[in-house]
Design an enzyme around this catalytic site. Structure first.
Site, PDB file in Angstrom:
ATOM      1  N   ASP A   9       0.763  -1.515  -0.317  1.00  0.00           N
ATOM      2  CA  ASP A   9      -0.195  -0.203   0.094  1.00  0.00           C
ATOM      3  C   ASP A   9       0.997   1.350  -0.379  1.00  0.00           C
ATOM      4  O   ASP A   9       2.035   0.931   0.107  1.00  0.00           O
ATOM      5  CB  ASP A   9      -1.084   0.236   0.778  1.00  0.00           C
ATOM      6  CG  ASP A   9      -2.070   0.722   1.255  1.00  0.00           C
ATOM      7  OD1 ASP A   9      -2.447   1.243   0.150  1.00  0.00           O
ATOM      8  OD2 ASP A   9      -2.666   0.963   1.896  1.00  0.00           O
ATOM      9  N   GLY A  10      -0.052   2.212  -0.933  1.00  0.00           N
ATOM     10  CA  GLY A  10       1.511   3.695  -0.028  1.00  0.00           C
ATOM     11  C   GLY A  10      -0.263   4.720   0.029  1.00  0.00           C
ATOM     12  O   GLY A  10      -0.639   4.773   0.254  1.00  0.00           O
ATOM     13  N   GLU A  48       1.774   3.647  -4.697  1.00  0.00           N
ATOM     14  CA  GLU A  48       1.726   2.182  -4.419  1.00  0.00           C
ATOM     15  C   GLU A  48       2.205   2.003  -5.023  1.00  0.00           C
ATOM     16  O   GLU A  48       2.506   0.275  -4.843  1.00  0.00           O
ATOM     17  CB  GLU A  48       0.191   2.844  -5.145  1.00  0.00           C
ATOM     18  CG  GLU A  48      -0.794   3.601  -4.219  1.00  0.00           C
ATOM     19  CD  GLU A  48      -1.214   2.518  -3.504  1.00  0.00           C
ATOM     20  OE1 GLU A  48      -1.070   1.825  -2.583  1.00  0.00           O
ATOM     21  OE2 GLU A  48      -2.878   3.071  -2.081  1.00  0.00           O
ATOM     22  N   ASP A  71      -4.557  -2.402  -3.639  1.00  0.00           N
ATOM     23  CA  ASP A  71      -5.950  -1.350  -3.895  1.00  0.00           C
ATOM     24  C   ASP A  71      -5.352  -0.790  -4.317  1.00  0.00           C
ATOM     25  O   ASP A  71      -6.158  -0.119  -4.599  1.00  0.00           O
ATOM     26  CB  ASP A  71      -6.130  -1.585  -1.765  1.00  0.00           C
ATOM     27  CG  ASP A  71      -5.210  -0.249  -1.257  1.00  0.00           C
ATOM     28  OD1 ASP A  71      -4.320  -0.090  -2.082  1.00  0.00           O
ATOM     29  OD2 ASP A  71      -5.677   0.029   0.208  1.00  0.00           O
ATOM     30  N   HIS A 127      -9.687   0.130   3.028  1.00  0.00           N
ATOM     31  CA  HIS A 127      -9.808   0.281   4.201  1.00  0.00           C
ATOM     32  C   HIS A 127     -11.937  -0.655   4.442  1.00  0.00           C
ATOM     33  O   HIS A 127     -12.474   0.026   4.653  1.00  0.00           O
ATOM     34  CB  HIS A 127     -10.269   1.726   4.254  1.00  0.00           C
ATOM     35  CG  HIS A 127      -9.082   1.988   4.205  1.00  0.00           C
ATOM     36  ND1 HIS A 127      -8.205   2.330   5.334  1.00  0.00           N
ATOM     37  CD2 HIS A 127      -8.647   3.066   3.609  1.00  0.00           C
ATOM     38  CE1 HIS A 127      -7.458   2.964   4.958  1.00  0.00           C
ATOM     39  NE2 HIS A 127      -8.037   3.558   4.046  1.00  0.00           N
ATOM     40  N   ASP A 137      -1.752  -0.130   5.559  1.00  0.00           N
ATOM     41  CA  ASP A 137      -2.025   1.468   5.456  1.00  0.00           C
ATOM     42  C   ASP A 137      -1.037   2.033   6.069  1.00  0.00           C
ATOM     43  O   ASP A 137      -0.618   2.894   6.634  1.00  0.00           O
ATOM     44  CB  ASP A 137      -2.824   0.858   5.447  1.00  0.00           C
ATOM     45  CG  ASP A 137      -4.009   2.837   5.262  1.00  0.00           C
ATOM     46  OD1 ASP A 137      -3.220   3.469   4.509  1.00  0.00           O
ATOM     47  OD2 ASP A 137      -4.484   3.530   6.538  1.00  0.00           O
TER      48      ASP A 137
END
Length: 237
Positions: A9-10, A48, A71, A127, A137
């Protein structure tokens, strides 16, 4: 599990702004390895991409297939569809503009090509309550704030979160249209366990603020007393 599961994730505070990336590797021998880093200034898309690149680099010398979860529709759609047209057009968009982040796309393409048919891309919903995605995250946000993420490396049983693979509720079709989010069940809330103390939160940002960067913190979204009880039992509370 006979393959490597990699999550990434970023995050970025402002776009551009200070950013961070996070990754969690789940190895077949039952080991979890967390990775993280940051840049400033940067963009969310670059973070990301760096999460995915770092996960693949960290597993480049391993023979097992890799299943990579992110995501970011930008990353999944880009690497599985868009890059082929960009390269044919000399790294120009259909509008004739230079492709952004070309340096990272070329790096990501090289890492993906090295694995060929031993790499699967899976897009998850951000999320949506999947614990490994939420941990990525958390790491990314910590690095974007120049905080210590306390990266874990060790037995899977001691990582502090569930390693279950994303189910249908957590997945998004790569490149597909984004459907409106389903209404959240009434009574849904987040649990956080920090320093031996349990708290309940009505929103993810509130929960995230408590657990971000805290060693040994646990968190989970639940929608009923039964789910809460199961979560607490799973934590040994």
């Amino acid at each position: 599990m006979d393959s490597i599961h990699a999550y990434c994730d970023g995050a970025c505070s402002g776009n551009p702004g200070p950013g961070g990336w996070g990754a969690v590797l789940i190895l077949p021998e039952g080991v979890v390895k967390e990775l993280g880093g940051g840049e400033r200034p940067t963009t969310n898309n670059r973070m990301e991409m760096l999460g995915a690149i770092s996960a693949l680099r960290a597993t480049a010398d391993r023979p097992e297939p890799v299943k990579l979860f992110t995501d970011s529709s930008y990353v999944v759609s880009g690497i599985t569809m868009w890059v082929h047209g960009w390269r044919r057009r000399g790294w120009q968009t259909m509008d004739g503009k230079p492709v952004l982040n070309r340096d990272l796309w070329e790096t990501l393409m090289g890492l993906a090509a090295a694995r060929r048919d031993r790499l699967t891309w899976v897009q998850v919903k951000g999320h949506a309550g999947h614990e490994v995605n939420e941990r990525c995250d958390e790491i990314a946000v910590a690095y974007s704030k120049n905080q210590n993420a306390d990266l874990y490396e060790g037995p899977a049983i001691g990582c502090g979160y569930s390693l279950l693979e994303p189910g249908p509720a957590h997945l998004r079709a790569p490149g597909g249209p984004r459907k409106p989010s389903s209404p959240k069940p009434k009574g849904g809330w987040y649990l956080s366990w920090v320093g031996g103390k349990l708290e309940k939160h009505t929103s993810w940002p509130e929960c995230q603020a408590r657990v971000s960067g805290v060693s040994g913190a646990k968190f989970k979204k639940v929608s009923s007393p039964e789910e809460e009880k199961a979560a607490l039992e799973g934590w040994g509370v």
